[in-house]
Design a protein around this motif. Structure first.
Motif, PDB file in Angstrom:
ATOM      1  N   VAL A 134     -26.003  60.936  -5.562  1.00 41.20           N
ATOM      2  CA  VAL A 134     -24.934  61.848  -5.159  1.00 41.20           C
ATOM      3  C   VAL A 134     -23.629  61.411  -5.823  1.00 41.20           C
ATOM      4  O   VAL A 134     -23.274  60.226  -5.799  1.00 41.20           O
ATOM      5  CB  VAL A 134     -24.787  61.870  -3.625  1.00 41.20           C
ATOM      6  CG1 VAL A 134     -23.618  62.766  -3.214  1.00 41.20           C
ATOM      7  CG2 VAL A 134     -26.081  62.348  -2.974  1.00 41.20           C
ATOM      8  N   GLN A 135     -22.925  62.377  -6.420  1.00 42.03           N
ATOM      9  CA  GLN A 135     -21.652  62.098  -7.086  1.00 42.03           C
ATOM     10  C   GLN A 135     -20.567  63.020  -6.542  1.00 42.03           C
ATOM     11  O   GLN A 135     -20.814  64.191  -6.250  1.00 42.03           O
ATOM     12  CB  GLN A 135     -21.776  62.315  -8.606  1.00 42.03           C
ATOM     13  CG  GLN A 135     -22.770  61.407  -9.298  1.00 42.03           C
ATOM     14  CD  GLN A 135     -22.274  59.971  -9.411  1.00 42.03           C
ATOM     15  OE1 GLN A 135     -21.124  59.666  -9.087  1.00 42.03           O
ATOM     16  NE2 GLN A 135     -23.138  59.078  -9.855  1.00 42.03           N
ATOM     17  N   ASN A 136     -19.371  62.454  -6.415  1.00 40.33           N
ATOM     18  CA  ASN A 136     -18.200  63.238  -6.012  1.00 40.33           C
ATOM     19  C   ASN A 136     -17.347  63.468  -7.255  1.00 40.33           C
ATOM     20  O   ASN A 136     -16.687  62.543  -7.743  1.00 40.33           O
ATOM     21  CB  ASN A 136     -17.407  62.489  -4.949  1.00 40.33           C
ATOM     22  CG  ASN A 136     -16.230  63.286  -4.428  1.00 40.33           C
ATOM     23  OD1 ASN A 136     -15.920  64.370  -4.933  1.00 40.33           O
ATOM     24  ND2 ASN A 136     -15.547  62.755  -3.428  1.00 40.33           N
ATOM     25  N   PRO A 137     -17.351  64.693  -7.794  1.00 38.50           N
ATOM     26  CA  PRO A 137     -16.590  64.944  -9.030  1.00 38.50           C
ATOM     27  C   PRO A 137     -15.078  64.958  -8.832  1.00 38.50           C
ATOM     28  O   PRO A 137     -14.317  64.963  -9.810  1.00 38.50           O
ATOM     29  CB  PRO A 137     -17.098  66.320  -9.478  1.00 38.50           C
ATOM     30  CG  PRO A 137     -17.639  66.956  -8.263  1.00 38.50           C
ATOM     31  CD  PRO A 137     -18.090  65.871  -7.348  1.00 38.50           C
ATOM     32  N   GLY A 138     -14.610  64.958  -7.585  1.00 38.55           N
ATOM     33  CA  GLY A 138     -13.174  64.976  -7.321  1.00 38.55           C
ATOM     34  C   GLY A 138     -12.600  66.376  -7.477  1.00 38.55           C
ATOM     35  O   GLY A 138     -13.324  67.368  -7.655  1.00 38.55           O
TER      36      GLY A 138
END
Length: 213
Positions: A134-138
């Motif tokens: 899981v990644q938070n692209p901002g």
């Protein structure tokens, strides 16, 4: 010659009174053996040996979640498209781009690493796997899934795969209370639903034995 009869009647009757000494015959006291009371052997039942408590049986994972099978994953409501881990992110495609073969590797209970491999159309051979993360692209953009080096200690790679209560042949995919779902504008994202029911469930389609690497 006169015959004298001498009546000599001397009849001496010797009356011998035999007095039998009658002694009281004292019978020998019958030797009665001493009654030896043998105490009744008390039935001592052996104390049951405490047995180690057997672990309660647990339901085994189905083959597609055993780590021994590779699968393709399709969203239940998708039409002619499947999941693929592209160079950018996890997406739905109807071609052969990206990594479309996945192996759900058990970590504990319903928690898995999801390893991604290249199919025949996605590059030569299967190569080394990469894992969903899981990644938070901002910039207030929704959470997405991208590929990363597999690390069991990385919490963002530990996905819960649970049977859909409404259809046991399909599964819900989540990470730390955020569920995988499809949206019109952003495609596949991870979204926290609060009290809302999950929007999307997925089929895991067996595609043969998992790669040995």
């Amino acid at each position: 010659m006169s015959m004298r009869r001498w009546l000599a009647g001397a009849g001496v009757v010797a009356l011998v009174v035999s007095t039998g000494a009658c002694g009281d015959a004292t019978p020998d006291a019958a030797a009665t053996p001493e009654a030896t009371g043998t105490p009744a052997a008390s039935a001592t039942s052996a104390a049951p040996t405490p047995t180690e408590a057997s672990p309660s049986p647990t339901s085994a994972n189905p083959p597609v979640l055993s780590g021994d099978r590779q699968v393709t994953i399709t969203r239940v409501d998708a039409v002619e498209s499947g999941l693929s881990l592209t160079d950018e992110r996890l997406a739905e495609v109807d071609g052969d781009e990206g990594r479309q073969l996945f192996v759900a590797t058990p970590v504990e209970g319903q928690t898995f690493l999801i390893k991604s491999y290249r199919g025949a159309g996605g590059g030569p051979g299967t190569g080394e796997p990469v894992c969903w993360q899981v990644q938070n692209p901002g910039n207030s953009q929704p959470l997405v899934v991208q590929g990363a080096e597999c690390q069991e200690s990385e919490q963002r790679q530990l996905f819960t795969i649970a049977p859909n209560p409404e259809n046991a042949e399909t599964y819900l995919i989540s990470n730390n209370s955020a569920y995988l779902r499809n949206t019109r504008n952003n495609g596949l994202i991870m979204e926290e639903l609060g009290d809302a029911a999950p929007f999307d469930s997925f089929r895991f389609n067996d595609n043969g034995a998992a790669p040995s690497s």
